[in-house]
Design a protein around this motif. Structure first.
Motif, mmCIF file in Angstrom:
data_model
loop_
_atom_site.group_PDB
_atom_site.id
_atom_site.type_symbol
_atom_site.label_atom_id
_atom_site.label_comp_id
_atom_site.label_asym_id
_atom_site.label_seq_id
_atom_site.Cartn_x
_atom_site.Cartn_y
_atom_site.Cartn_z
ATOM 1 N N UNK A 196 -3.613 -11.721 75.543
ATOM 2 C CA UNK A 196 -5.057 -11.645 75.276
ATOM 3 C C UNK A 196 -5.778 -10.638 76.169
ATOM 4 N N UNK A 197 -5.048 -9.782 76.869
ATOM 5 C CA UNK A 197 -5.649 -8.862 77.841
ATOM 6 C C UNK A 197 -6.705 -7.939 77.233
ATOM 7 N N UNK A 198 -6.602 -7.671 75.933
ATOM 8 C CA UNK A 198 -7.527 -6.738 75.293
ATOM 9 C C UNK A 198 -8.901 -7.349 75.052
ATOM 10 N N UNK A 227 -1.393 -10.886 93.832
ATOM 11 C CA UNK A 227 -2.612 -10.156 93.499
ATOM 12 C C UNK A 227 -3.745 -11.138 93.210
ATOM 13 N N UNK A 228 -4.953 -10.642 93.309
ATOM 14 C CA UNK A 228 -6.087 -11.435 92.848
ATOM 15 C C UNK A 228 -6.075 -11.454 91.324
ATOM 16 N N UNK A 229 -6.821 -12.398 90.746
ATOM 17 C CA UNK A 229 -6.919 -12.470 89.288
ATOM 18 C C UNK A 229 -7.428 -11.150 88.715
ATOM 19 N N UNK A 230 -8.466 -10.598 89.297
ATOM 20 C CA UNK A 230 -9.064 -9.370 88.780
ATOM 21 C C UNK A 230 -8.070 -8.208 88.828
ATOM 22 N N UNK A 235 -4.048 -4.521 86.212
ATOM 23 C CA UNK A 235 -2.697 -3.961 86.162
ATOM 24 C C UNK A 235 -2.042 -4.180 84.801
ATOM 25 N N UNK A 236 -2.277 -5.337 84.180
ATOM 26 C CA UNK A 236 -1.748 -5.578 82.831
ATOM 27 C C UNK A 236 -2.341 -4.567 81.864
ATOM 28 N N UNK A 255 -7.593 4.142 73.056
ATOM 29 C CA UNK A 255 -6.643 3.382 73.871
ATOM 30 C C UNK A 255 -7.396 2.533 74.893
ATOM 31 N N UNK A 256 -8.412 3.113 75.512
ATOM 32 C CA UNK A 256 -9.213 2.356 76.480
ATOM 33 C C UNK A 256 -9.795 1.110 75.846
ATOM 34 N N UNK A 257 -10.303 1.254 74.630
ATOM 35 C CA UNK A 257 -10.884 0.111 73.923
ATOM 36 C C UNK A 257 -9.813 -0.907 73.550
ATOM 37 N N UNK A 258 -8.630 -0.414 73.148
ATOM 38 C CA UNK A 258 -7.549 -1.313 72.750
ATOM 39 C C UNK A 258 -7.085 -2.206 73.889
ATOM 40 N N UNK A 259 -7.159 -1.707 75.110
ATOM 41 C CA UNK A 259 -6.670 -2.504 76.249
ATOM 42 C C UNK A 259 -7.787 -3.250 76.969
ATOM 43 N N UNK A 260 -9.012 -3.190 76.409
ATOM 44 C CA UNK A 260 -10.063 -4.042 76.958
ATOM 45 C C UNK A 260 -11.156 -3.356 77.741
#
Length: 290
Positions: A196-198, A227-230, A235-236, A255-260
């Motif tokens: 659900x990273x996106x 790592x912290x949650x953020x 990184x994902x 691509x930027x939009x696809x990954x969130x």
């Protein structure tokens, strides 16, 4: 009346010394009701249908996975001949391969499960792939089997062992295939983020779906990822964006939009901080080096 049955033999499917066969099959109503002299792990990749076994019929859908032991008669059928197809990924392997995997397995639980497979004491099992972890493994198995390049046999055996380890973990927390576990483990939280990273993810949302408090989740991320949650979420997203930059011709903004990332400046900044390159430089560099 007893239905007619065929027996499938591994010698027909296995090639070279892999002692494995991997395929992706659209099930139909003409495939034979059968048993086999090899072990099978089957994954429902698309659609819905039914799994007919010796004394029962089980409804199946995408994400269901099955371990089918030696000699067990069965067949998968779609819901109808003209509806959505039932696509099944199959990984079948010889019992003769198991001693090699047992020798490599360093933990007792995995070795025990492999030995049960080897001696026939592990019966039919059915589980649900809750966060697509098995789907990814079957994609890798299919690709590696189809490539037939140097090292493919070793790679396939490694992927099979990984599949069995994940299967063993899933069995520990398995419930009837129609129900959902009531409380996920932190491993499930990580798998949820991977799927659900996106979308817009917050720690509050993860706390709501997992049952963990936000404070405890922060501790778990530090403990199990370093790592912290953020930072973990960033990184994902950057890892996924690197894959898209390497494997697609999509525009960088897409691509930027696809990954969130909705803001290109934020995406460019985080990407360069992570890789030392801008997204454009990364794409150019990876294309240059093949």
């Amino acid at each position: 009346m007893k239905r007619p049955m065929e027996t499938y033999y591994g010698d027909y499917f296995f090639r070279d010394d892999t002692l494995m066969y991997v395929n992706r099959n659209a099930e139909n109503f003409t495939g034979s009701y059968h048993n086999h002299d090899f072990l099978e792990i089957a994954y429902i990749a698309e659609g819905e249908g039914f799994h007919h076994m010796e004394n029962s019929v089980q409804r199946v859908r995408k994400g269901h996975m099955f371990y089918i032991p030696l000699g067990m008669p069965h067949v998968f059928r779609p819901t109808s001949s003209n509806g959505k197809p039932l696509i099944v990924n199959n990984c079948v392997f010889s019992v003769q391969l198991l001693p090699k995997l047992i020798a490599f397995a360093s933990d007792s639980k995995t070795a025990s499960l492999l030995k049960q497979m080897e001696d026939g004491s592990l019966g039919y099992r059915a589980i649900t792939d809750r966060h697509d972890r098995f789907e990814k493994l079957f994609v890798s198995l299919y690709e590696q089997y189809a490539m037939q390049i140097s090292g493919s046999a070793v790679y396939l055996h490694t992927l099979l062992l990984q599949l069995i380890i994940e299967f063993s973990r899933a069995l520990e927390h398995s419930q009837p295939i129609t129900s959902e576990p009531s409380h996920p483990s932190f491993h499930d939280v990580l798998q949820y983020v991977e799927g659900q990273y996106m979308h817009e993810l917050t720690l509050a949302h993860l706390a709501q779906i997992s049952g963990f408090s936000e404070r405890h989740l922060q501790r778990l991320f530090r403990r199990y990822t370093g790592q912290s949650w953020h930072h973990y979420l960033q990184n994902v997203r950057i890892r996924m964006s690197r894959e898209l930059l390497r494997t697609t011709t999509d525009k960088i903004s897409m691509i930027a939009e696809k990954v969130g990332y909705k803001d290109m400046h934020s995406f460019n900044s985080v990407f360069k901080r992570s890789t030392g390159l801008t997204p454009g430089q990364y794409r150019s560099d990876t294309q240059h080096h093949g």
